[in-house]
Design an enzyme around this catalytic site. Structure first.
Site, PDB file in Angstrom:
ATOM      1  CG  HIS A  98      -2.210  -0.683   1.057  1.00 60.01           C
ATOM      2  ND1 HIS A  98      -2.302  -2.045   0.971  1.00 60.01           N
ATOM      3  CD2 HIS A  98      -3.487  -0.199   0.952  1.00 60.01           C
ATOM      4  CE1 HIS A  98      -3.578  -2.383   0.837  1.00 60.01           C
ATOM      5  NE2 HIS A  98      -4.307  -1.283   0.813  1.00 60.01           N
TER       6      HIS A  98
ATOM      7  CG  HIS B  51       1.710  -3.084   6.630  1.00 56.07           C
ATOM      8  ND1 HIS B  51       2.556  -4.069   6.188  1.00 56.07           N
ATOM      9  CD2 HIS B  51       0.736  -2.970   5.704  1.00 56.07           C
ATOM     10  CE1 HIS B  51       2.120  -4.529   5.032  1.00 56.07           C
ATOM     11  NE2 HIS B  51       1.018  -3.883   4.707  1.00 56.07           N
TER      12      HIS B  51
END
Length: 324
Positions: free
Chosen positions: A94, A141
């Site tokens: 991302h 994350h």
């Protein structure tokens, strides 16, 4: 590996802001923003973004499955997403995609349009930062994953920038472009790193490379048989856009997206039906669709058709409807 933690939303502003920001690094964004750029802003900008995006994302996805760094443990973090939880964490793709798309758009447009340099730089920074922060907020994350993804993307962008005009020219003019654009991504997809258990990374990588392959073939065909890219009458927006121009922009976008989504739906049905007949499995069999011999051709053919439709069929339809 599912998310079983329950949570209570206490700040809906942050919740919806970062859920929306997370979507800016997913398929729904790619399938709308990249074609929108091609239909309404500038063909050359769109081509460069797609080149950078596909290379950066392939390297990011492969890096995940080579490094095999786990995602944050839950608990202590609360994970707000389910689909990508089975993937490894480092680097954050991302963050890589957001950095690549926002800054390649900024670099490509700053050379062609007159707008404040500082405004473009801030916009690119804010966009990529929001996506990066969303990965922390959603618990998908670690800080290191996000920083690593953004830095890798920045390095790749710096390496690609000096040669992206050359790459663009070769992809537009080389007689080998269609063959190269199809064969190389397919070889990369079929030779994707093998894992001990299934994750969506191979399928997502095939989706990205397939879409880029179809779009690249479309660019080549347009340059060869329609209008040469370097004399293209691509729509050049003013700042600010006048009302009449906005009507055409929206019309092109909604017509194009409708055709793209119909193409995706039709090709999914046709390709899965053909593969199901070939390998003797029901279309709804999720485990069968995850097999290499099914997932790669299914995803690649479907999304290469989407890329080709967005760059060739939709512009022809725009012209037929008088939207150019």
């Amino acid at each position: 590996q599912g998310c079983t933690q329950k949570y209570i939303v206490k700040n809906y502003f942050y919740y919806y802001l970062f859920k929306f920001s997370a979507a800016l690094g997913e398929e729904i964004f790619y399938i709308t923003f990249l074609p929108f750029t091609y239909w309404n802003i500038d063909h050359s900008v769109s081509r460069r973004m797609i080149i950078v995006w596909s290379i950066v994302m392939y390297i990011g996805q492969v890096s995940k499955d080579i490094l095999k760094w786990p995602r944050p443990l839950s608990p202590p973090v609360v994970k707000l997403e389910m689909r990508t939880n089975a993937e490894y964490g480092m680097p954050s793709t991302h963050a890589m995609a957001a950095t690549a798309i926002s800054f390649s758009f900024f670099i490509a447009t700053t050379n062609q349009y007159k707008y404040p340099f500082e405004l473009g730089l801030v916009a690119a920074f804010v966009f990529s930062t929001l996506v990066c922060l969303s990965r922390l907020y959603t618990g998908m994350h670690t800080v290191l994953d996000v920083i690593g993804g953004a830095l890798i993307s920045a390095v790749l962008l710096m390496l690609l920038y000096p040669v992206w005009d050359t790459i663009d020219h070769l992809l537009l003019t080389s007689p080998f472009c269609p063959l190269f654009s199809i064969v190389v991504p397919l070889v990369l997809c079929y030779n994707y790193p093998k894992l001990d258990y299934y994750t969506p990374t191979r399928g997502d990588t095939t989706t990205i490379l397939g879409a880029a392959a179809g779009a690249t073939v479309g660019f080549w065909l347009n340059n060869r048989y329609a209008a040469p890219a370097y004399s293209s009458k691509a729509f050049q927006p003013g700042f600010p856009l006048v009302t009449s121009a906005m009507v055409f922009v929206l019309a092109r976008f909604f017509v194009g997206i409708l055709v793209v989504l119909l193409t995706r739906w039709a090709m999914k049905s046709v390709v899965l039906g053909a593969l199901g007949y070939r390998y003797k499995f029901p279309i709804r069999d999720l485990e069968a669709r995850r097999r290499l011999e099914v997932e790669v051709p299914y995803k690649f053919v479907t999304y290469s058709s989407v890329g080709f439709t967005a760059t060739v069929i939709v512009p022809l339809l725009h012209e037929l409807l008088g939207l150019m």
